[in-house]
Design an enzyme around this catalytic site. Structure first.
Site, short mmCIF file in Angstrom:
data_model
loop_
_atom_site.label_atom_id
_atom_site.label_comp_id
_atom_site.label_asym_id
_atom_site.label_seq_id
_atom_site.Cartn_x
_atom_site.Cartn_y
_atom_site.Cartn_z
CE LYS A 119 7.15 3.39 -14.59
NZ LYS A 119 5.75 3.55 -14.91
CE1 TYR A 178 1.63 1.34 -15.31
CE2 TYR A 178 0.67 1.53 -13.12
CZ TYR A 178 1.64 1.02 -13.96
OH TYR A 178 2.62 0.20 -13.45
NE ARG A 186 3.09 5.68 10.18
CZ ARG A 186 2.46 5.25 11.27
NH1 ARG A 186 2.67 4.03 11.72
NH2 ARG A 186 1.64 6.03 11.92
CG ASP A 215 -0.38 8.69 -14.07
OD1 ASP A 215 0.72 9.26 -14.15
OD2 ASP A 215 -0.50 7.46 -13.99
#
Ligand SMILES: *Cc1c(COP(=O)(O)O)cnc(C)c1O
Length: 387
Positions: free
Chosen positions: A201, A103, A50, A176
């Site tokens: 992005k 955002y 993981r 961000d």
């Protein structure tokens, strides 16, 4: 041994694998340990899949180089990177200051999840002066969340000044940095504690993979981010990590091409009669141009245009006339995209007045002349419908 047992173990990879340019994409939840002592040896590298295997480790390393970070954590989306980083450092009773042009899904997370768990959330105007912003923080303020240039309307903050003033008061800063992609702007070098971005992005760059990252320099914060990922049980797949790593290799070239094309399109739009204003911090004359020029090494291909006033039908006519630009909410890929922004601005506390409808454009790698011809087609439809 029986056929069943031989089927389970036949061909299992044991020796070293040959070396390729990229890391192997290891698919594994189970990690086989070399001996009994390694089972509970905290220093043994990885005991369970993981936490990521070769491809994830290589990606984390490459992102650490790009961001100038000591450690980078990976998350299954950009939104998860922001929610994960905030959950890793906040506790009930803390307060955070969040820039109003954040955002929109991050705002939802802050209001619903952080608010629900007893973290006080307040929003500030992106153009608040750094002294006023940090001066207004309370003794409970634990973190300031920035996004610069912010979503849709692209206002910038003086990030280094806010980071310095916040540090003096013992307040963490997080940003961000999806627009800067970790390459055009390196927040950790400017004193920010947590550099967050949607790798979905520009870094991924091909509109086909979700991932996010959080980077830090302070070893205590690096540990907090890693613990946060472990506590919440997040994992990213080796295939996805490999795909994002491919994007890292060509990121500077794509940003250079798309940033330049974006500026050419933006300059052209400024001269068109249907356009009221172009909001792009890399354009001379933009209110944030000086901040951008001081702190950024380039621009990406994302900016927003305010059209002259016209009814909603004209906006739809503009978008529907486009043949090269796709209509889609994402950005950062190799393809050009457009959206109408205004409905998303309703959630904001500090709303600015724009002359008319706001259209966000993402400039891809198509030829600029084709993009300009497409936008002219859209503006013709806009003018015709408005008349
Ligand atoms: C898209 C985006 C995100 C979220 O990324 P996902 O991978 O879609 O969750 C976060 N911040 C900004 C500025 C974005 O544009």
């Amino acid at each position: 041994m029986s056929d069943e047992t031989r089927l389970i173990h036949a061909g299992a990879q044991s020796g070293p694998i040959c070396r390729t340019v990229g890391p192997p994409i290891q698919k594994g939840s189970t990690v086989l340990l070399p001996n009994a002592a390694a089972l509970y040896d905290d220093d043994h590298c990885t005991t369970y899949g993981r936490s990521g295997l070769a491809a994830q480790a290589t990606l984390r390393e490459a992102l650490a180089v790009m961001e100038g970070a000591v450690g980078v954590s990976l998350y299954p989306s950009g939104l998860a990177a922001i929610s994960g980083a905030l959950l890793a450092v906040l506790k009930a009773g803390d307060e955070i200051l969040v820039v109003d042009n954040v955002y929109k899904p991050v705002r939802r997370f802050c209001d619903r999840v952080l608010g629900g768990f007893g973290v006080g959330v307040s929003y500030f105007d992106p153009r608040t002066a750094p002294e006023a912003l940090v001066g207004e923080a309370s003794d409970k303020t634990r973190l300031i969340l920035l996004e610069s240039p912010g979503s849709l309307t692209l206002e910038m903050q003086d990030v280094p000044a806010i980071a310095r003033l916040a540090r003096e008061r013992g307040i963490l800063t997080a940003i961000d940095n999806t627009w800067g992609a970790g390459f055009l702007f390196r927040p950790l070098e400017h004193g920010v504690d947590l550099s967050l971005q949607a790798l979905t992005k520009y870094v991924g760059g091909h509109s086909d993979v979700f991932m996010g990252s959080a980077a830090a320099r302070d070893p205590a914060l690096v540990r907090a981010l890693n613990d946060g990922v472990d506590d919440l049980g997040w994992a990213v797949s080796g295939e996805d990590a490999y795909q994002v790593l491919r994007g890292v290799r060509t990121l500077p070239l794509r940003l250079a091409a798309q940033g330049e094309a974006g500026l050419r399109v933006a300059e052209w739009l400024k001269t068109q009669p249907e356009v009221a204003a172009v909001h792009h911090p890399a354009l001379p004359g933009d209110p944030d141009h000086a901040l951008w020029a001081r702190d950024y090494r380039g621009a990406c291909g994302l900016f927003t245009v305010a059209l002259k006033p016209a009814p909603r039908a004209a906006v739809d006519a503009f978008l529907d006339a486009l043949q090269v630009f796709g209509l889609g909410f994402s950005w950062g890929g190799f393809e050009s995209l457009a959206i109408w922004c205004d409905p998303q601005l309703k959630a904001r506390r500090f709303r600015r007045d724009y002359a008319g409808p706001l259209i966000r454009l993402h400039i891809g790698l198509e030829a600029v002349d084709d993009l300009i011809a497409d936008l002219r087609r859209g503006l013709d439809a806009y003018a015709k419908t408005a008349a």
